[in-house]
Design an enzyme around this catalytic site. Structure first.
Site, PDB file in Angstrom:
ATOM      1  N   THR A   1      50.560  13.884   2.773  1.00 35.74           N
ATOM      2  CA  THR A   1      50.077  12.532   3.057  1.00 35.74           C
ATOM      3  C   THR A   1      50.222  12.302   4.562  1.00 35.74           C
ATOM      4  O   THR A   1      50.874  13.083   5.259  1.00 35.74           O
ATOM      5  CB  THR A   1      50.911  11.464   2.315  1.00 35.74           C
ATOM      6  OG1 THR A   1      52.243  11.479   2.842  1.00 35.74           O
ATOM      7  CG2 THR A   1      50.963  11.737   0.816  1.00 35.74           C
TER       8      THR A   1
ATOM      9  N   VAL B   1      59.572  16.418   5.161  1.00 36.54           N
ATOM     10  CA  VAL B   1      59.369  15.406   6.190  1.00 36.54           C
ATOM     11  C   VAL B   1      58.322  15.903   7.187  1.00 36.54           C
ATOM     12  O   VAL B   1      58.466  16.987   7.757  1.00 36.54           O
ATOM     13  CB  VAL B   1      60.698  15.080   6.916  1.00 36.54           C
ATOM     14  CG1 VAL B   1      60.465  14.012   7.978  1.00 36.54           C
ATOM     15  CG2 VAL B   1      61.742  14.622   5.910  1.00 36.54           C
ATOM     16  N   LYS B   2      57.280  15.096   7.339  1.00 34.83           N
ATOM     17  CA  LYS B   2      56.195  15.494   8.241  1.00 34.83           C
ATOM     18  C   LYS B   2      56.436  14.843   9.604  1.00 34.83           C
ATOM     19  O   LYS B   2      56.641  13.625   9.694  1.00 34.83           O
ATOM     20  CB  LYS B   2      54.880  14.993   7.645  1.00 34.83           C
ATOM     21  CG  LYS B   2      53.676  15.798   8.020  1.00 34.83           C
ATOM     22  CD  LYS B   2      52.511  15.284   7.195  1.00 34.83           C
ATOM     23  CE  LYS B   2      51.242  15.999   7.470  1.00 34.83           C
ATOM     24  NZ  LYS B   2      50.107  15.277   6.881  1.00 34.83           N
ATOM     25  N   ILE B   3      56.411  15.670  10.630  1.00 28.27           N
ATOM     26  CA  ILE B   3      56.759  15.187  11.975  1.00 28.27           C
ATOM     27  C   ILE B   3      55.722  15.704  12.964  1.00 28.27           C
ATOM     28  O   ILE B   3      55.406  16.901  12.969  1.00 28.27           O
ATOM     29  CB  ILE B   3      58.170  15.692  12.377  1.00 28.27           C
ATOM     30  CG1 ILE B   3      59.224  15.154  11.398  1.00 28.27           C
ATOM     31  CG2 ILE B   3      58.511  15.298  13.806  1.00 28.27           C
ATOM     32  CD1 ILE B   3      60.639  15.659  11.676  1.00 28.27           C
TER      33      ILE B   3
END
Ligand code: E4P
Length: 226
Positions: free
Chosen positions: A27, A85-87
């Site tokens: 997402t 966790v998207k960073i």
């Protein structure tokens, strides 16, 4: 190659999961905004996705400083064991990735557009790196070439000492706009393609399959009436 769905739409995720070939979901803030997502419902929404999907679910931090990203990341990782966790690939993001990886949190480094960015992500301990294809195409440059370069460059080294539990970093071909993007990324050795639901539907289709199916059905009718 594994397939992730690039969406925050629960109906799409449920449908794609029922097809039996879905390995995860990605997402981003735009995808969450597209479904009318509200800030206060964000964590609950990610939890709903995690309950549907048996695989990694990327939830993006929108913080801009390392301490905030780390705090955000730790909160996101608490939602479910399959949260990644998207960073974004930036200095503060790299520093936060290192800190989160050291605490056993899996990170997907996003908005990656070059080999040096991908290698830095790997060295910082990212579990996944997401080179974007379509956004290169949008500015008349070759996004697929970058995916190939990134796969090749990462394959030259062993990054397992940098990542969570010594797992090898995986390349997610992202910003996928067509089934041909998937074909080319697979030929280049990308580990995963994250695709919008519209592209996933097109991936199943082929005109010769339709034609073949039609003739089999017609011939079977003849068998039944013989
Ligand atoms: C990746 O994880 C992103 O969510 C996504 O692929 C971005 O795609 P877009 O360029 O079509 O917005």
């Amino acid at each position: 190659m594994k397939f992730f769905l690039d969406t925050a739409d629960l109906a799409e995720i449920e449908e794609a999961a029922s097809w039996g070939a879905l390995a995860g979901v990605t997402t981003n803030p735009s995808l969450y905004a597209r479904i009318g997502g509200k800030l206060e419902d964000f964590h609950a929404h990610i939890k709903r996705i995690c309950d549907i999907v048996d695989g990694p679910v990327s939830a993006e931090s929108v913080a801009m400083t390392r301490d905030e990203i780390i705090r955000d990341g730790l909160e996101l990782a608490e939602i479910a064991p399959n949260v990644v966790v998207k960073i974004p690939t930036m200095v503060e993001g790299l520093a936060a990735t290192r800190a989160l990886a050291d605490q056993g949190v899996s990170v997907n480094m996003t908005l990656c557009f070059s080999v040096p960015q991908a290698i830095l992500a790997a060295r910082a301990g990212a579990r996944y790196v997401s080179p974007f294809i379509g956004r290169f195409d949008d500015i008349s440059e070759d996004g697929l070439e970058q995916v190939g370069n990134i796969v090749q460059a990462l394959n030259n080294y062993d990054f397992s000492s940098s990542t969570v539990n010594g797992e090898q970093i995986e390349v997610i071909a992202a910003s996928v706009r067509s089934a041909n993007h998937v074909t080319q990324a697979a030929l280049m050795g990308a580990d995963i393609a994250t695709v919008p639901f519209g592209v996933l539907k097109k991936m199943v289709q082929h005109p010769l399959t339709d034609r073949g199916l039609e003739s089999f059905m017609k011939d079977w009718e003849k068998v039944q009436n013989a």
